[in-house]
Design a protein around this motif. Structure first.
Motif, PDB file in Angstrom:
ATOM      1  N   UNK A  76      23.680  13.183  31.327  1.00 21.73           N
ATOM      2  CA  UNK A  76      24.159  14.195  30.384  1.00 21.73           C
ATOM      3  C   UNK A  76      23.978  15.577  31.007  1.00 21.73           C
ATOM      4  N   UNK A  77      24.877  16.471  30.639  1.00 15.73           N
ATOM      5  CA  UNK A  77      24.803  17.862  31.098  1.00 15.73           C
ATOM      6  C   UNK A  77      24.383  18.709  29.908  1.00 15.73           C
ATOM      7  N   UNK A  78      23.297  19.459  30.079  1.00 10.67           N
ATOM      8  CA  UNK A  78      22.768  20.274  28.992  1.00 10.67           C
ATOM      9  C   UNK A  78      23.068  21.756  29.223  1.00 10.67           C
ATOM     10  N   UNK A  79      22.872  22.528  28.167  1.00  8.19           N
ATOM     11  CA  UNK A  79      23.066  23.974  28.265  1.00  8.19           C
ATOM     12  C   UNK A  79      22.223  24.536  29.414  1.00  8.19           C
ATOM     13  N   UNK A 116      28.976  28.558  37.162  1.00  8.48           N
ATOM     14  CA  UNK A 116      28.016  29.365  36.393  1.00  8.48           C
ATOM     15  C   UNK A 116      27.266  28.419  35.456  1.00  8.48           C
ATOM     16  N   UNK A 117      26.079  28.807  35.005  1.00 11.23           N
ATOM     17  CA  UNK A 117      25.345  27.946  34.072  1.00 11.23           C
ATOM     18  C   UNK A 117      26.193  27.609  32.839  1.00 11.23           C
ATOM     19  N   UNK A 118      26.046  26.387  32.355  1.00  9.74           N
ATOM     20  CA  UNK A 118      26.786  25.923  31.181  1.00  9.74           C
ATOM     21  C   UNK A 118      26.331  26.726  29.969  1.00  9.74           C
ATOM     22  N   UNK A 127      26.933  27.718  25.668  1.00  8.70           N
ATOM     23  CA  UNK A 127      27.428  27.200  24.388  1.00  8.70           C
ATOM     24  C   UNK A 127      28.892  27.623  24.187  1.00  8.70           C
ATOM     25  N   UNK A 128      29.226  28.838  24.613  1.00  9.99           N
ATOM     26  CA  UNK A 128      30.607  29.302  24.475  1.00  9.99           C
ATOM     27  C   UNK A 128      31.566  28.417  25.280  1.00  9.99           C
ATOM     28  N   UNK A 129      31.158  27.985  26.487  1.00 14.94           N
ATOM     29  CA  UNK A 129      31.994  27.054  27.258  1.00 14.94           C
ATOM     30  C   UNK A 129      32.331  25.827  26.415  1.00 14.94           C
ATOM     31  N   UNK A 130      31.318  25.300  25.747  1.00 23.26           N
ATOM     32  CA  UNK A 130      31.497  24.055  24.997  1.00 23.26           C
ATOM     33  C   UNK A 130      32.281  24.271  23.711  1.00 23.26           C
ATOM     34  N   UNK A 131      32.084  25.407  23.080  1.00 17.85           N
ATOM     35  CA  UNK A 131      32.869  25.727  21.876  1.00 17.85           C
ATOM     36  C   UNK A 131      34.338  25.901  22.254  1.00 17.85           C
ATOM     37  N   UNK A 132      34.596  26.614  23.346  1.00 19.25           N
ATOM     38  CA  UNK A 132      35.981  26.797  23.790  1.00 19.25           C
ATOM     39  C   UNK A 132      36.611  25.461  24.170  1.00 19.25           C
ATOM     40  N   UNK A 133      35.842  24.607  24.851  1.00 21.32           N
ATOM     41  CA  UNK A 133      36.382  23.302  25.219  1.00 21.32           C
ATOM     42  C   UNK A 133      36.662  22.467  23.971  1.00 21.32           C
ATOM     43  N   UNK A 134      35.775  22.536  22.994  1.00 23.71           N
ATOM     44  CA  UNK A 134      35.996  21.795  21.748  1.00 23.71           C
ATOM     45  C   UNK A 134      37.322  22.218  21.118  1.00 23.71           C
ATOM     46  N   UNK A 135      37.572  23.518  21.100  1.00 29.77           N
ATOM     47  CA  UNK A 135      38.825  24.009  20.525  1.00 29.77           C
ATOM     48  C   UNK A 135      40.040  23.575  21.315  1.00 29.77           C
ATOM     49  N   UNK A 176      27.040  18.799  27.062  1.00 31.35           N
ATOM     50  CA  UNK A 176      28.443  19.093  27.391  1.00 31.35           C
ATOM     51  C   UNK A 176      29.303  17.859  27.160  1.00 31.35           C
ATOM     52  N   UNK A 177      30.557  18.095  26.842  1.00 28.71           N
ATOM     53  CA  UNK A 177      31.530  17.010  26.751  1.00 28.71           C
ATOM     54  C   UNK A 177      31.671  16.402  28.152  1.00 28.71           C
ATOM     55  N   UNK A 178      31.706  15.090  28.231  1.00 29.34           N
ATOM     56  CA  UNK A 178      31.929  14.449  29.527  1.00 29.34           C
ATOM     57  C   UNK A 178      33.236  14.889  30.154  1.00 29.34           C
ATOM     58  N   UNK A 179      34.255  15.036  29.321  1.00 26.96           N
ATOM     59  CA  UNK A 179      35.567  15.435  29.849  1.00 26.96           C
ATOM     60  C   UNK A 179      35.567  16.890  30.321  1.00 26.96           C
ATOM     61  N   UNK A 180      34.693  17.716  29.784  1.00 30.95           N
ATOM     62  CA  UNK A 180      34.546  19.091  30.289  1.00 30.95           C
ATOM     63  C   UNK A 180      34.055  19.039  31.730  1.00 30.95           C
TER      64      UNK A 180
END
Length: 142
Positions: free
Chosen positions: A88-91, A19-21, A23-31, A56-60
């Motif tokens: 880089x992977x953007x929103x 699915x498209x990247x 912001x919630x994906x990235x916030x959840x990954x940050x946590x 996006x985080x590279x590790x994500x």
């Protein structure tokens, strides 16, 4: 779905379209990861760092690439995993995960893997070694 052990060199695993990247994906990954660098969640901070926006985080991205092997965990496990981050992977980007079997040796399967964006640019490229479980001989209890 075919067993991974039955794949031949040159065959590809089924692509996975994410699915498209968001912001919630990235916030959840940050946590989950503890990586709270604001370039991954806050537009203004990403722009201050010279980026076009949140990335996006590279590790994500790397973690998502491993999803290609989820259907095969009853057969074995990822033994080795290496990647090169290329873009880089953007929103809102839509990534497709791909892998091709390049070599079989004993109980190890070697794959070239990649995540590509909607413009067909590789954002991450890697090599994955999948080790098949050793077959256990059945023991008869009489």
């Amino acid at each position: 779905m075919a067993k991974l052990a039955h794949y031949s060199v040159g065959e590809q695993l089924q692509d996975i379209k994410l699915a498209p990247v968001t912001r919630l994906d990235l916030i959840q990954y940050a946590g989950a990861s503890g990586d709270f660098n604001p370039i991954h969640t806050v537009d203004q901070e990403a722009e201050k760092a010279g980026l076009p926006g949140v990335i996006a985080h590279g590790m994500w991205t790397m973690g998502n690439l491993a999803k290609l092997f989820t259907p095969y965990y009853e057969e074995g496990f990822i033994e080795d995993y290496s990647v090169r981050f290329k873009e880089m992977v953007q929103l809102h980007e839509r990534l497709t995960l791909k892998a091709q079997l390049t070599k079989k040796h004993s109980n190890k399967l070697y794959f070239d893997a990649a995540a590509v964006n909607q413009a067909q640019k590789e954002v991450i490229k890697g090599r994955i070694v999948f080790r098949l479980y050793e077959r256990q001989e059945e023991v008869s209890c009489l």
